[in-house]
Design a protein around this motif. Structure first.
Motif, PDB file in Angstrom:
ATOM      1  N   ASP A 294       0.653  -1.150  -0.024  1.00 37.76           N
ATOM      2  CA  ASP A 294      -0.128   0.192   0.060  1.00 37.76           C
ATOM      3  C   ASP A 294       0.938   1.394  -0.031  1.00 37.76           C
ATOM      4  O   ASP A 294       0.450   2.200  -0.760  1.00 37.76           O
ATOM      5  CB  ASP A 294      -0.946  -0.180   1.318  1.00 37.76           C
ATOM      6  CG  ASP A 294      -2.192  -0.741   0.914  1.00 37.76           C
ATOM      7  OD1 ASP A 294      -2.722  -1.221  -0.278  1.00 37.76           O
ATOM      8  OD2 ASP A 294      -2.825  -1.254   2.128  1.00 37.76           O
ATOM      9  N   LEU A 295       1.850   1.211   0.861  1.00 35.12           N
ATOM     10  CA  LEU A 295       2.655   2.461   0.929  1.00 35.12           C
ATOM     11  C   LEU A 295       3.569   2.625  -0.483  1.00 35.12           C
ATOM     12  O   LEU A 295       3.641   3.661  -1.191  1.00 35.12           O
ATOM     13  CB  LEU A 295       3.860   2.365   2.053  1.00 35.12           C
ATOM     14  CG  LEU A 295       4.622   3.258   2.139  1.00 35.12           C
ATOM     15  CD1 LEU A 295       4.130   4.735   2.564  1.00 35.12           C
ATOM     16  CD2 LEU A 295       5.916   2.865   3.404  1.00 35.12           C
ATOM     17  N   PHE A 296       4.076   1.593  -1.160  1.00 36.85           N
ATOM     18  CA  PHE A 296       4.717   1.657  -2.340  1.00 36.85           C
ATOM     19  C   PHE A 296       3.878   2.091  -3.196  1.00 36.85           C
ATOM     20  O   PHE A 296       4.240   3.051  -4.120  1.00 36.85           O
ATOM     21  CB  PHE A 296       5.152   0.198  -2.760  1.00 36.85           C
ATOM     22  CG  PHE A 296       5.984   0.341  -4.047  1.00 36.85           C
ATOM     23  CD1 PHE A 296       7.321   1.016  -4.333  1.00 36.85           C
ATOM     24  CD2 PHE A 296       5.238  -0.386  -5.098  1.00 36.85           C
ATOM     25  CE1 PHE A 296       8.076   0.946  -5.475  1.00 36.85           C
ATOM     26  CE2 PHE A 296       5.979  -0.319  -6.361  1.00 36.85           C
ATOM     27  CZ  PHE A 296       7.356   0.174  -6.530  1.00 36.85           C
ATOM     28  N   ARG A 297       2.497   1.564  -3.554  1.00 33.61           N
ATOM     29  CA  ARG A 297       1.627   2.138  -4.494  1.00 33.61           C
ATOM     30  C   ARG A 297       1.253   3.734  -4.094  1.00 33.61           C
ATOM     31  O   ARG A 297       1.200   4.497  -5.068  1.00 33.61           O
ATOM     32  CB  ARG A 297       0.415   1.234  -4.441  1.00 33.61           C
ATOM     33  CG  ARG A 297       0.484   0.005  -5.071  1.00 33.61           C
ATOM     34  CD  ARG A 297      -0.868  -0.742  -5.576  1.00 33.61           C
ATOM     35  NE  ARG A 297      -1.450  -1.123  -4.105  1.00 33.61           N
ATOM     36  CZ  ARG A 297      -1.284  -2.260  -3.477  1.00 33.61           C
ATOM     37  NH1 ARG A 297      -0.563  -3.191  -4.004  1.00 33.61           N
ATOM     38  NH2 ARG A 297      -2.009  -2.632  -2.294  1.00 33.61           N
ATOM     39  N   ALA A 298       1.237   3.944  -2.971  1.00 34.73           N
ATOM     40  CA  ALA A 298       0.738   5.384  -2.518  1.00 34.73           C
ATOM     41  C   ALA A 298       1.984   6.467  -3.057  1.00 34.73           C
ATOM     42  O   ALA A 298       1.770   7.411  -3.746  1.00 34.73           O
ATOM     43  CB  ALA A 298       0.636   5.529  -1.070  1.00 34.73           C
ATOM     44  N   ILE A 299       3.180   5.795  -2.933  1.00 34.59           N
ATOM     45  CA  ILE A 299       4.205   6.705  -3.107  1.00 34.59           C
ATOM     46  C   ILE A 299       4.345   6.783  -4.879  1.00 34.59           C
ATOM     47  O   ILE A 299       4.935   7.996  -5.387  1.00 34.59           O
ATOM     48  CB  ILE A 299       5.706   6.261  -2.641  1.00 34.59           C
ATOM     49  CG1 ILE A 299       5.598   6.305  -1.163  1.00 34.59           C
ATOM     50  CG2 ILE A 299       6.801   6.692  -3.482  1.00 34.59           C
ATOM     51  CD1 ILE A 299       6.747   5.628  -0.642  1.00 34.59           C
ATOM     52  N   GLU A 300       4.347   5.831  -5.390  1.00 34.46           N
ATOM     53  CA  GLU A 300       4.432   5.818  -7.061  1.00 34.46           C
ATOM     54  C   GLU A 300       3.174   6.099  -7.705  1.00 34.46           C
ATOM     55  O   GLU A 300       3.484   6.397  -8.811  1.00 34.46           O
ATOM     56  CB  GLU A 300       4.868   4.340  -7.169  1.00 34.46           C
ATOM     57  CG  GLU A 300       6.160   3.684  -6.626  1.00 34.46           C
ATOM     58  CD  GLU A 300       7.457   4.784  -7.011  1.00 34.46           C
ATOM     59  OE1 GLU A 300       7.394   5.513  -8.123  1.00 34.46           O
ATOM     60  OE2 GLU A 300       8.622   4.565  -6.322  1.00 34.46           O
ATOM     61  N   ALA A 301       1.968   5.999  -7.390  1.00 35.24           N
ATOM     62  CA  ALA A 301       0.820   6.123  -8.033  1.00 35.24           C
ATOM     63  C   ALA A 301       0.017   7.149  -7.450  1.00 35.24           C
ATOM     64  O   ALA A 301      -0.896   7.568  -8.567  1.00 35.24           O
ATOM     65  CB  ALA A 301       0.096   4.722  -8.030  1.00 35.24           C
ATOM     66  N   GLU A 302      -0.231   7.679  -6.294  1.00 34.17           N
ATOM     67  CA  GLU A 302      -0.871   8.644  -5.893  1.00 34.17           C
ATOM     68  C   GLU A 302      -0.368   9.994  -5.654  1.00 34.17           C
ATOM     69  O   GLU A 302      -0.991  10.867  -5.577  1.00 34.17           O
ATOM     70  CB  GLU A 302      -1.537   8.134  -4.448  1.00 34.17           C
ATOM     71  CG  GLU A 302      -2.091   6.910  -4.259  1.00 34.17           C
ATOM     72  CD  GLU A 302      -3.548   6.838  -4.960  1.00 34.17           C
ATOM     73  OE1 GLU A 302      -3.968   7.973  -4.961  1.00 34.17           O
ATOM     74  OE2 GLU A 302      -3.947   5.887  -5.264  1.00 34.17           O
ATOM     75  N   ASN A 303       1.167   9.911  -6.165  1.00 43.31           N
ATOM     76  CA  ASN A 303       1.703  11.311  -6.134  1.00 43.31           C
ATOM     77  C   ASN A 303       1.455  11.851  -7.381  1.00 43.31           C
ATOM     78  O   ASN A 303       1.989  11.197  -8.396  1.00 43.31           O
ATOM     79  CB  ASN A 303       3.216  11.022  -5.786  1.00 43.31           C
ATOM     80  CG  ASN A 303       3.660  12.688  -5.770  1.00 43.31           C
ATOM     81  OD1 ASN A 303       3.445  13.531  -6.492  1.00 43.31           O
ATOM     82  ND2 ASN A 303       4.818  12.518  -5.000  1.00 43.31           N
TER      83      ASN A 303
END
Length: 247
Positions: A213-222
């Motif tokens: 979840d953290l990895f996806r937030a950093i890469e996809a939600e920014n």
């Protein structure tokens, strides 16, 4: 600072927070996805219902950024108008919009992003960096002072756009590179290493346990991460092409 603190979402970072905040607050925790009873004795906190946890003086949402909007909507009926609402998301543009849209009107909101976690802060958090953003109200200075004076953190005041633009490089690149290396089958027990390689592996070891979840937030939600990654990959491909052996 107020005396009661509710933390909603006790994942890796939510639990990591406990030993640092319990000396200063009466802490109530809530997470519907895990058994919190072992943490009650370990950290001297109390597990509560969603309604009870959201009714504290300060409420911290320590949930994945992808779920933040839904959680804010869920807790909004239980939040006190005079309380302080906070989040610890690793990106800020999208979460800020959700906080402003769904939190009760007029409620003070301060967003923070601790630029460390359970691995990088395992030996202590003194001197580490935390981003502090005033979303609404007048309590940001109070929060920043607490973070600096009581926790010994370096509090950097910023805004959502600037935060995410910088994190597109600071986290977007490091996590992309680190996760790529985690997926490689490196030889075990290498004795012939350079200081540069050792620094690289230290970075990998810091982030290797981060959640998906953290990895996806950093890469996809920014919203600024895509341009940074595209530029990096373009440069990487150019360097790979330039180092092909000649026929």
């Amino acid at each position: 600072m107020a005396r009661s603190l509710g933390i909603i979402g006790i994942g890796a970072f939510g639990e990591f927070m406990l030993k640092h905040v319990t000396p200063y607050f009466d802490v109530v925790i809530h997470d519907p996805f895990r058994d919190l009873s072992p943490l009650e004795d370990r950290y001297r906190v109390r597990a509560g219902s969603l309604e009870e946890t959201a009714a504290q003086d300060i409420v911290v949402l320590a949930v994945p950024v992808q779920k933040l909007a839904a959680v804010v909507q869920e807790v909004a009926p239980f939040l006190r108008p005079d309380a302080l609402l906070m989040d610890v998301c690793s990106v800020k543009v999208k979460p800020t919009a959700a906080l402003l849209k769904y939190a009760p009107p007029g409620m003070d909101i301060v967003s923070i992003h601790p630029l460390f976690g359970p691995n990088s802060g395992a030996k202590g958090i003194h001197g580490l960096v935390v981003s502090v953003l005033n979303i609404r109200g007048r309590r940001m200075a109070e929060v920043a002072l607490f973070l600096r004076r009581e926790l010994g953190l370096k509090a950097v005041v910023t805004n959502p756009e600037r935060h995410d633009r910088e994190m597109a490089y600071v986290q977007g690149l490091t996590h992309l590179i680190g996760r790529s290396i985690v997926g490689l089958k490196l030889p075990e027990r290498m004795r012939q290493t350079t200081p540069t390689f050792d620094h690289l592996m230290n970075m990998v070891n810091v982030i290797k346990d981060d959640s998906d979840d953290l990895f996806r937030a950093i890469e996809a939600e920014n919203p600024f991460a895509r341009d940074v990654k595209d530029a990096f990959l373009e440069r990487l491909q150019a360097m790979v092409s330039s180092t092909k052996p000649e026929d």
